[in-house]
Design a protein around this motif. Structure first.
Motif, PDB file in Angstrom:
ATOM      1  N   THR A  27       7.104 -14.854 -44.893  1.00 24.92           N
ATOM      2  CA  THR A  27       7.594 -16.170 -45.336  1.00 24.92           C
ATOM      3  C   THR A  27       7.576 -17.115 -44.161  1.00 24.92           C
ATOM      4  OG1 THR A  27       9.767 -15.221 -45.026  1.00 24.92           O
ATOM      5  CG2 THR A  27       9.069 -15.591 -47.299  1.00 24.92           C
ATOM      6  N   ASP A  28       7.011 -18.283 -44.348  1.00 23.89           N
ATOM      7  CA  ASP A  28       6.950 -19.323 -43.315  1.00 23.89           C
ATOM      8  C   ASP A  28       6.548 -18.728 -41.970  1.00 23.89           C
ATOM      9  OD1 ASP A  28       7.835 -20.960 -45.290  1.00 23.89           O
ATOM     10  OD2 ASP A  28       9.948 -20.850 -44.677  1.00 23.89           O
ATOM     11  N   SER A  29       5.499 -17.960 -41.981  1.00 29.17           N
ATOM     12  CA  SER A  29       4.932 -17.335 -40.771  1.00 29.17           C
ATOM     13  C   SER A  29       5.877 -16.324 -40.109  1.00 29.17           C
ATOM     14  CB  SER A  29       4.468 -18.396 -39.754  1.00 29.17           C
ATOM     15  OG  SER A  29       5.584 -19.013 -39.143  1.00 29.17           O
ATOM     16  N   VAL A  30       6.998 -16.016 -40.790  1.00 30.29           N
ATOM     17  CA  VAL A  30       7.844 -14.940 -40.268  1.00 30.29           C
ATOM     18  C   VAL A  30       7.518 -13.665 -41.036  1.00 30.29           C
ATOM     19  CG1 VAL A  30      10.206 -14.132 -39.898  1.00 30.29           C
ATOM     20  CG2 VAL A  30       9.691 -16.582 -39.790  1.00 30.29           C
ATOM     21  N   GLN A  31       7.224 -12.619 -40.322  1.00 29.35           N
ATOM     22  CA  GLN A  31       6.908 -11.354 -40.990  1.00 29.35           C
ATOM     23  C   GLN A  31       8.089 -10.399 -40.891  1.00 29.35           C
ATOM     24  OE1 GLN A  31       3.330  -9.332 -40.027  1.00 29.35           O
ATOM     25  NE2 GLN A  31       2.196 -10.573 -41.511  1.00 29.35           N
ATOM     26  N   THR A  32       8.498  -9.863 -42.025  1.00 28.32           N
ATOM     27  CA  THR A  32       9.564  -8.861 -42.019  1.00 28.32           C
ATOM     28  C   THR A  32       8.979  -7.546 -42.505  1.00 28.32           C
ATOM     29  OG1 THR A  32      11.062 -10.622 -42.699  1.00 28.32           O
ATOM     30  CG2 THR A  32      11.904  -8.369 -42.785  1.00 28.32           C
ATOM     31  N   HIS A  33       9.080  -6.529 -41.656  1.00 34.29           N
ATOM     32  CA  HIS A  33       8.608  -5.205 -42.075  1.00 34.29           C
ATOM     33  C   HIS A  33       9.759  -4.517 -42.780  1.00 34.29           C
ATOM     34  CE1 HIS A  33       4.857  -5.578 -39.905  1.00 34.29           C
ATOM     35  NE2 HIS A  33       5.554  -6.164 -38.947  1.00 34.29           N
ATOM     36  N   ALA A  34       9.819  -4.670 -44.097  1.00 35.08           N
ATOM     37  CA  ALA A  34      10.952  -4.135 -44.846  1.00 35.08           C
ATOM     38  C   ALA A  34      10.865  -2.613 -44.942  1.00 35.08           C
ATOM     39  CB  ALA A  34      11.003  -4.755 -46.228  1.00 35.08           C
ATOM     40  N   LEU A  35       9.663  -2.087 -45.119  1.00 31.90           N
ATOM     41  CA  LEU A  35       9.467  -0.626 -45.108  1.00 31.90           C
ATOM     42  C   LEU A  35       8.308  -0.303 -44.158  1.00 31.90           C
ATOM     43  CD1 LEU A  35       9.598   0.446 -48.904  1.00 31.90           C
ATOM     44  CD2 LEU A  35      11.470   0.414 -47.238  1.00 31.90           C
ATOM     45  N   ARG A  36       8.493   0.760 -43.340  1.00 28.95           N
ATOM     46  CA  ARG A  36       7.400   1.200 -42.446  1.00 28.95           C
ATOM     47  C   ARG A  36       7.193   2.689 -42.655  1.00 28.95           C
ATOM     48  NH1 ARG A  36       8.603  -2.320 -37.395  1.00 28.95           N
ATOM     49  NH2 ARG A  36      10.508  -3.339 -38.053  1.00 28.95           N
TER      50      ARG A  36
END
Ligand code: ADP
Ligand code: MG
Lengths: 225, 407
Positions: free
Chosen positions: A13-22
């Motif tokens: 979102t808005d160039s922010v990446q969240t790795h919710a699951l790895r």
């Protein structure tokens, strides 16, 4: 049987990446009662949403009930959710404009059951959670614990193979939470596989198996002592 | 498709629990329906009135007034001279002197009876005083009988009260008095109580001067020229020559005689526009009202639907989680709108009929044809479905994850 192998999920979102699951790996066997705990934001809901085909994932493999579900169309996913999965939500998610009867009816209509069959299942389901006498009541006329029981009746009405519950007791006091937990245990004993996210260690301890999620990974798998 | 998927029962019960917004839209639909259907019926009636044919070659006809002022002005000489000059001009088909102009708003009317006396049933008609060139100038064709001969034309002096003994009438007048043109032929009618006139011809169509008159098609021709100092000539030109001929005729008449003025050259097209000006204005007004009401109703439906989609995001996500497909969600909103519009249309049918009864009673509007109601209902249903489509599509695109993610 629910099997995830190296699942990854990234929100952008808005160039922010969240790795919710790895590289999320978890196998749940038929008939298990699995409690998932972990800090807030660790990816528990993301995992449950992917498990319930509410959300897609970026990479890895997910096999539900023997089928690879990564390439299903949207309407095929709806059908799988409807037939195989019962959802229980933290906020109960009952439809406020519908009475209890019509609320439990929602998934049964999408299933295409006829009126008589739906009536039988609704009455049976509401009886099972002790709310037979309240079929014409609106959700707002019930306590939180009662609402969650209706939601459980709704989740069970279609005889799903899996129950996925995201903090089902999160909005209940401990007494009500305990009674909901007992209901889930009874359901599990009848053969339904349950995966429940909770932040209450006492409740988690009552499940058959505990997993701990941190930073989008299954960090530690604690078995029942 | 499985009917249970339609959720009609729960949808209806939910609507009954949430009456306010839905009722407002239903009432809006009802009011819109009543006003739009009745307005449209009036527009169609008025438009049909405006399409009525005067019988004349309107595009190629104009008229002009000659008013003598000199002491020695001889009307009879002047008219005879004018008519012969007019009829000789290249570009003119024919011309007549006439006492009144069809559909112009001003003229003569008389009552005709089948028997003499003042206590008998009469029929009203417009009277045109014309000579033997009337049929060609007014673009009339004979349905029965014959036209006037030059010998049959008399001179009417100012304030002369009596009538000639022959007449030609329109087919509509013939039918009204004698059931058919052929029956009318040779019959005697009594004008102004007791003067007999024999019907020697029946013509197809010639409208009276008054467009709002119920006997608009009733006209009779009286064979006479008028020895009046102020008079009018009606001129029919060859196709496309009207505007040029208007100037030439004005110039010719102005220079041919002294002691009179030539004025008010007017086309029949202008006359028609002026006579139907109120109808035209009414049509424009009603069409504006119709469009405005439809737009407001559509906007209301879009507004309510968008608001309710916004408000129900989590419920929509939950339904998706429980197995609803995108089509199920889309259909839900379309169906919800259909039910609301349906109630509006039932109410609207009553309002439409009620309003029509009032309009018929108080404003003498023609009663509505029954098929306006189903047609109007269909238009409103379609408008509602189109209006709700965009919000419904938005709803269908809500992710099932909203079940757990919505705030
Ligand atoms: N729709 C989304 N868009 C962007 N980020 C999200 C979205 N959903 C969850 N996240 C992020 O993913 C991470 C995991 O969230 P979640 O699975 O809800 O955690 P938990 O349920 O364990 O609290 C969090 O950092 C959260 O902010
Ligand atoms: Mg969560």
């Amino acid at each position: 049987m629910l099997s995830m192998q190296d699942l990854s999920k990234t929100f952008t979102t808005d160039s922010v990446q969240t790795h919710a699951l790895r590289d999320f790996t978890l196998h749940v066997n038929e008939g298990e009662f699995v409690a998932v705990t972990g800090p807030s934001g660790s990816g528990k809901t993301t995992f449950l949403n992917i498990a319930g085909l509410l959300e897609s994932f970026n990479s890895g493999q997910y096999i539900l009930d023997g089928h690879d579900v990564s390439h299903l169309t949207d309407s095929q996913r709806s059908k799988v959710r409807n037939e195989k999965i019962g959802f229980i939500f933290q906020n109960f998610n009952l439809i406020p404009d519908l009475n209890l009867y019509d609320n439990v009816d929602v998934p049964l209509r999408y299933r295409g059951f006829n009126g008589a069959e739906r009536k039988r299942r609704i009455e049976e389901g509401l009886a099972q959670v002790g709310l037979s006498g309240r079929m014409k009541h609106l959700p707002s006329q019930l306590s939180g614990g009662q609402q969650q029981r209706v939601a459980i009746a709704r989740a069970l009405a279609g005889d799903p193979r899996f129950i996925l519950a995201d903090e089902p007791t999160g909005n209940l006091d401990s007494e009500m939470a305990q009674s909901v937990m007992q209901l889930l245990q009874a359901i599990n004993q009848q053969g339904t596989t349950i995966v429940m996210v909770t932040h209450d260690p006492a409740l988690a301890a009552q499940a058959g198996r505990n997993i701990f999620v941190q930073d989008g990974r299954v960090h530690e798998e604690a078995s029942l002592c | 498709m499985n009917l249970s998927r339609l959720e009609i029962g729960p949808l209806w019960r939910a609507l009954l629990r949430n009456k306010v917004g839905a009722s407002l839209i239903a009432i809006q639909v009802a009011v819109t329906m009543a006003i739009v259907i009745n307005s449209l019926a009036i527009v169609i009636q008025r438009d049909a009135m405006m399409q009525r044919d005067s019988g004349l070659d309107e595009d190629n006809t104009f008229y002009i007034t000659s008013t003598g002022y000199a002491n020695d002005f001889n009307a009879q000489v002047s008219v005879t001279d004018d008519l012969s000059r007019l009829r000789e001009m290249p570009g003119i088909v024919n011309a007549i002197q006439i006492n009144a102009i069809p559909i112009s708003g001003g003229g003569w009317s008389m009552s005709l009876a089948k028997t003499p006396g003042d206590d008998v049933e009469t029929t009203n008609t417009a009277v045109y005083m014309v000579d033997e060139n009337a049929l060609e100038t007014l673009d009339l064709s004979l349905v029965a009988g014959r036209e006037f001969t030059p010998q049959e034309i008399r001179w009417r002096q100012p304030s002369q009260p009596n009538w000639p003994s022959l007449t030609i009438i329109t087919e509509a007048l013939a039918k009204s008095m004698f059931d058919s043109a052929n029956n009318a032929l040779g019959q005697t009618v009594y004008i102004g109580d007791e003067e007999p006139m024999t019907i020697i011809g029946v013509v197809d169509q010639l409208q009276a001067p008054w467009v709002g008159w119920s006997n608009l098609e009733h006209s009779m021709l009286s064979p006479e020229n008028m020895a009046f100092t102020s008079t009018r000539y009606l001129v029919r030109t060859q196709a496309g020559q009207r505007d040029r001929m208007m100037l030439e005729v004005e110039e010719m008449l102005s220079s041919s005689q002294s002691g009179r003025i030539i004025r008010d050259t007017t086309t029949l097209t202008e006359t028609r526009d002026r006579s139907y000006q109120q109808h035209e204005a009414m049509i424009t007004l009603l069409l504006t009202v119709i469009s405005a009401l439809l737009l407001i109703t559509i906007a209301g439906i879009v507004g309510l639907a968008s608001f309710s989609v916004q408000k129900r995001q989590q419920h929509i996500g939950t339904k998706r989680a429980l197995g609803a497909t995108q089509i199920d969600i889309l259909r839900f909103f379309l169906l919800e709108n259909m039910l609301i519009s349906g109630v509006g249309i039932i109410l609207g049918t009553l309002c439409t009929v009620g309003l029509n009864i009032a309009l018929v009673q108080w404003f003498h509007v023609t009663p509505l044809a029954w098929y306006y109601i189903p047609a109007g209902a269909l238009v409103l249903i379609i408008a509602g479905q189109v209006a709700v489509l965009a919000p419904a599509k938005n709803a269908a695109s809500i992710s099932p994850a909203m079940a757990t993610r919505a705030i």
